[in-house]
Design an enzyme around this catalytic site. Structure first.
Site, mmCIF file in Angstrom:
data_model
loop_
_atom_site.group_PDB
_atom_site.id
_atom_site.type_symbol
_atom_site.label_atom_id
_atom_site.label_comp_id
_atom_site.label_asym_id
_atom_site.label_seq_id
_atom_site.Cartn_x
_atom_site.Cartn_y
_atom_site.Cartn_z
ATOM 1 N N ASP A 406 0.842 -1.202 0.000
ATOM 2 C CA ASP A 406 0.000 0.000 0.000
ATOM 3 C C ASP A 406 0.879 1.256 0.000
ATOM 4 O OD1 ASP A 406 -2.300 1.544 0.175
ATOM 5 O OD2 ASP A 406 -2.386 1.447 2.357
ATOM 6 N N GLU A 409 2.418 4.963 -4.111
ATOM 7 C CA GLU A 409 2.348 5.893 -5.271
ATOM 8 C C GLU A 409 3.671 6.628 -5.486
ATOM 9 O OE1 GLU A 409 0.037 5.631 -2.824
ATOM 10 O OE2 GLU A 409 -1.162 4.332 -4.108
ATOM 11 N N ASP A 480 -8.968 3.976 -1.853
ATOM 12 C CA ASP A 480 -9.877 4.461 -0.813
ATOM 13 C C ASP A 480 -11.166 5.048 -1.374
ATOM 14 O OD1 ASP A 480 -7.967 3.606 0.879
ATOM 15 O OD2 ASP A 480 -7.178 5.598 1.362
HETATM 16 C C1 GLC Z 1 -4.598 3.534 2.947
HETATM 17 C C2 GLC Z 1 -5.162 2.315 2.251
HETATM 18 C C3 GLC Z 1 -6.191 1.654 3.122
HETATM 19 C C4 GLC Z 1 -5.571 1.310 4.467
HETATM 20 C C5 GLC Z 1 -4.987 2.540 5.111
HETATM 21 C C6 GLC Z 1 -4.230 2.221 6.384
HETATM 22 O O1 GLC Z 1 -5.593 4.495 3.105
HETATM 23 O O2 GLC Z 1 -5.686 2.634 0.994
HETATM 24 O O3 GLC Z 1 -6.690 0.509 2.478
HETATM 25 O O4 GLC Z 1 -6.544 0.748 5.296
HETATM 26 O O5 GLC Z 1 -4.092 3.167 4.212
HETATM 27 O O6 GLC Z 1 -3.161 1.380 6.153
#
Ligand code: GLC
Length: 771
Positions: A406, A409, A480
């Site tokens: 995650d 980007e 998100d």
């Molecule tokens: C980002 C991710 C989400 C995750 C959060 C905390 O917002 O897109 O899926 O729960 O980070 O790690």
């Protein structure tokens, strides 16, 4: 008078005129590369391995033009280096625009800017002043539609909108005016008067696509830097064009079978073992299937990657083994940001080896993410990827069944990363401007390789950021979203375009990530998503709970019913994945891919298909209990009632809260999976096939469901023939995986047959037995 010169070397034609040089390379008779060297590194992150196959082509001088033809595609270039592409019948597909662009005047005077800002509007100028900027402008036909481009917001057909390719963490509610999200997949598919074409722009620098927004006469691609490097994709059908794209950038490797099952996630679960156990136990208590639970950032020690918070998990491996005994796997998250902490091994190691991105002055670049001040692995370098891959073993040793990557980007909290921050481009020093869009790709690839090495199984990686080609390494989710009806609606075109863009394995957070879901929204969401390749319910820390049971027995029963439907369809989905490795076509797809000649499919946002046989028309409007469904040509069997409808028309169907309209193409066979609460590695003993309509044929794929042995031929293919009034047969046409089904049930509209494996026969043979 301009002149055009050319030289030919193998399948490459170099054209020069006083306008510069342009290089055309024939890769196949349906793929031609167009290249102009603008002094940048020529390596590709999207395309791996040699894609050029020996292809004869003709070159002809026609007036002052050169014409290159493979029989399938013809490209003509004039002395102005403008280029036109025609299909096998000579119809125009992609034509360089001869006029001048007419930019929309966006500049308003300072006084007006200030009153707009005063009310809170964003006022931005449009700048094309970068000195390395270039653009490619193509003529737009009044009858032309666009698809692809990955995860962009909005509708299925991208015509009249504009988009940016710049991976970005967008926390605001995603709406159709947003030009970019987490992924950059610069592939565009078009239907010009119904004729299909594609272009893949392989440039990782920030780029822009205006698809008839600025002017209905043209569409254009522009980039702030990089080489001009694009691939013309032809094909006799839209499917063939998409297949050519996935030939070029790669196809989704076969997932482990369980990855197609249901997964539950929430930011906050891994704040305590009790909470995790309670979730797993409640799934069991309500007999809800569950394959995996995702651990968000809370499991780590101060958000340090490759650590466990020992206050929560005294014995992580023991705990995960215990959860696995109950049939449930754990998928922990990893973010790229490494906490700046001299006492932390990963930080020290990376620092000693010089593995983190740096400022132009050579100091390590620091920004803030979850762990506080953090540094960023330079994933563009092979040795950094190897280092990261090696550390993935730590999570595998703790019992992780996959890894969720995650914030790649990469996302940061204190301002944007300056574009001149030094990131490597393989063995060369480069910068964020060039490497931003492949940062997530390289992180996912490293993670995939780490998991493959540590487990030998088909890796499960789920990534948020991606570039073209990431589908070879990872499944993706759409980031998100929020618990909003428009986001449920948008997930369909978004996932369909992801599929067209090569990402057969994708999903959106079911129920919505941020904001608070409602009983009705959650119900409609699980229905709408039940055929999406990745099936994961995920929500944010502060959001209202959205597990299947939180809204009482009615929602719970509906939720369970649809999870059961999903499990019945898992063999079909798995077959689609196996097929996809050869034909390169997505599992979840827009109707236009299957029926491009039917104009009604070209702007259809609230229906999708699964493979060629299943059409799904969910209710995605609050309060709606019936809906119009557009059925394309042919006959369609309503899975709920078995009533057959003639296609090429709209029908009105009832769809109360507990119903999802699903139609099966008449005269087709579907495998029908067994209901289980958790999948395992045991081969199935039996399989059921159902006939819809009067007769049908089907090819079914079987293997061990987890290893790479299928690459050596360890799989079985069953050819199923079913006829309502006549003979049915099952033939094993490829027997490479030892265990075959012992029993096969054929369910026809008017009878059911049971076939058993003939033990006396050497090769697998099935004979009809008593039911
Ligand atoms: C980002 C991710 C989400 C995750 C959060 C905390 O917002 O897109 O899926 O729960 O980070 O790690």
């Amino acid at each position: 008078m301009m002149n055009l010169h050319y030289t030919v070397k193998g399948q490459t034609v170099t054209l020069t005129s006083d306008q510069g040089a342009l290089i055309l390379t024939v890769l196949t008779d349906q793929i031609i590369r167009v290249f102009q060297d603008r002094g940048r590194h020529t390596n590709s992150y999207a395309i791996e391995g040699e894609k050029k196959v020996e292809t004869p082509f003709d070159l002809k001088e026609v007036g002052d033009h050169l014409e290159l033809s493979t029989g399938q595609l013809t490209v003509t270039v004039g002395p102005d280096l403008l280029l036109d592409v025609f299909d096998a019948q000579g119809n125009p597909l992609i034509l360089d625009y001869r006029g001048k662009r007419r930019p929309i005047a966006k500049t308003i005077d300072a006084a007006h800017q200030s009153i707009m800002r005063a009310e809170g509007h964003e006022v931005s100028g449009v700048s094309q002043t970068e000195d390395r900027y270039y653009q490619v402008v193509k003529a737009l036909d009044p009858d032309e539609q666009f698809y692809g481009l990955g995860d962009k917001t909005g509708y299925l057909n991208k015509r009249s909108y504009h988009y940016d390719n710049w991976n970005y963490d967008e926390p605001r509610p995603h709406i159709e005016t947003f030009t970019n999200l987490y992924k950059s997949i610069p592939v565009l598919f078009g239907l010009k008067k119904g004729r299909p074409w594609g272009i893949f722009f392989d440039n990782t620098y920030r780029s822009h696509l205006d698809l008839g927004r600025e002017n209905a006469d043209y569409y254009f691609y522009s980039a702030v830097d990089g080489n001009l490097d694009y691939y013309i994709l032809g094909g006799s059908s839209l499917k063939e064009v998409v297949s050519n794209y996935t030939y070029l950038t790669g196809r989704v490797p076969l997932p482990q079978r369980w990855m197609l099952g249901y997964q539950q996630s929430r930011w906050g679960y891994s704040m305590s073992q009790d909470r995790v156990e309670q979730i797993v136990d409640t799934f069991a208590k309500y007999h809800l299937p569950l394959e995996a639970i995702h651990f968000d950032i809370d499991y780590m020690d101060g958000y340090r990657v490759f650590t466990w918070n020992k206050n929560i998990f005294k014995d992580p491996a023991g705990f995960l083994a215990d959860v696995k005994k109950r049939g449930v796997r754990v998928i922990p998250i990893l973010d790229p940001g490494v906490k700046e902490d001299p006492d932390y091994r990963i930080y020290q190691e990376g620092l000693d080896k010089g593995y983190f991105a740096t400022n132009p002055d050579g100091s390590v670049y620091v920004n803030r993410v979850w762990p506080g001040k953090s540094v960023f692995p330079d994933f563009g370098r092979p040795e950094v990827r190897d280092w990261w891959a090696g550390h993935c073993r730590f999570l595998v040793d703790s019992g992780a069944a996959g890894i969720w990557t995650d914030m790649n980007e990469p996302a940061v909290f204190d301002g944007e990363i300056p574009e001149d921050t030094v990131f490597s481009d393989e063995d060369q020093k480069s910068d964020l401007a060039r490497m931003n869009n492949v940062y997530g790709h390289n992180m996912a690839k490293a993670t995939y390789q780490g998991l493959k090495k540590a487990t030998g199984r088909r890796p499960y990686v789920i990534t948020r950021a991606a570039y073209a080609g990431t589908q070879k390494y990872s499944t993706v989710w759409t980031g998100d979203n929020q618990s909003l009806w428009p986001h449920l609606q948008m997930s369909i075109p978004q996932l369909c375009n992801m599929g067209m863009s090569g990402f057969s394995f994708a999903g959106a957070d079911i129920g919505g990530f941020s904001a608070d879901t409602t009983p009705e929204l959650l119900t409609r969401w699980i229905e709408a998503a039940i055929f999406s390749p990745l099936l994961r319910n995920h929500s944010a820390l502060q959001a209202r709970d959205q597990e299947p049971w939180v809204f009482g027995p009615k929602v719970l029963d509906i939720y369970r019913h649809f999870l059961h439907l999903r499990y019945h369809f898992i063999p079909y989905l798995y077959d689609c994945f196996a097929k996809q490795m050869n034909d390169g076509l997505p599992v979840m797809r827009p109707l236009v891919l299957n029926y491009p000649e039917d104009a009604r499919t070209r702007n259809l946002n609230d229906e999708y298909m699964v493979g060629d046989q299943v059409l799904v028309a969910p209710v995605v409007e609050q309060g709606q209990v019936s809906r119009m469904v557009y059925l394309p040509e042919g006959d369609w069997v309503d899975l709920r009632t078995m009533v057959t409808y003639g296609g090429h028309r709209d029908i009105l169907v009832e769809a109360p809260l507990d119903q999802l309209p699903v139609f099966v193409r008449a005269d087709s066979v579907l495998p029908w999976g067994r209901l289980v609460e958790h999948m395992d590695d045991q081969p199935e003993e039996s399989m059921t096939f159902r006939l819809f309509g009067q007769h049908g044929d089907y090819t079914h794929y079987q293997d061990d469901g987890y290893s790479f042995d299928y690459e050596q031929g360890a799989y079985n293919l069953y050819q199923i023939h079913m006829e309502n009034q006549g003979q049915c047969s099952v033939t094993v046409t490829h027997h490479g995986f030892k265990p075959v089904y012992r029993r096969i049930r054929l369910v026809l509209p008017e009878r059911t047959l049971t076939l058993s494996l003939d033990d006396k026969s050497q090769a697998p043979v099935y004979r009809e037995t008593e039911a």
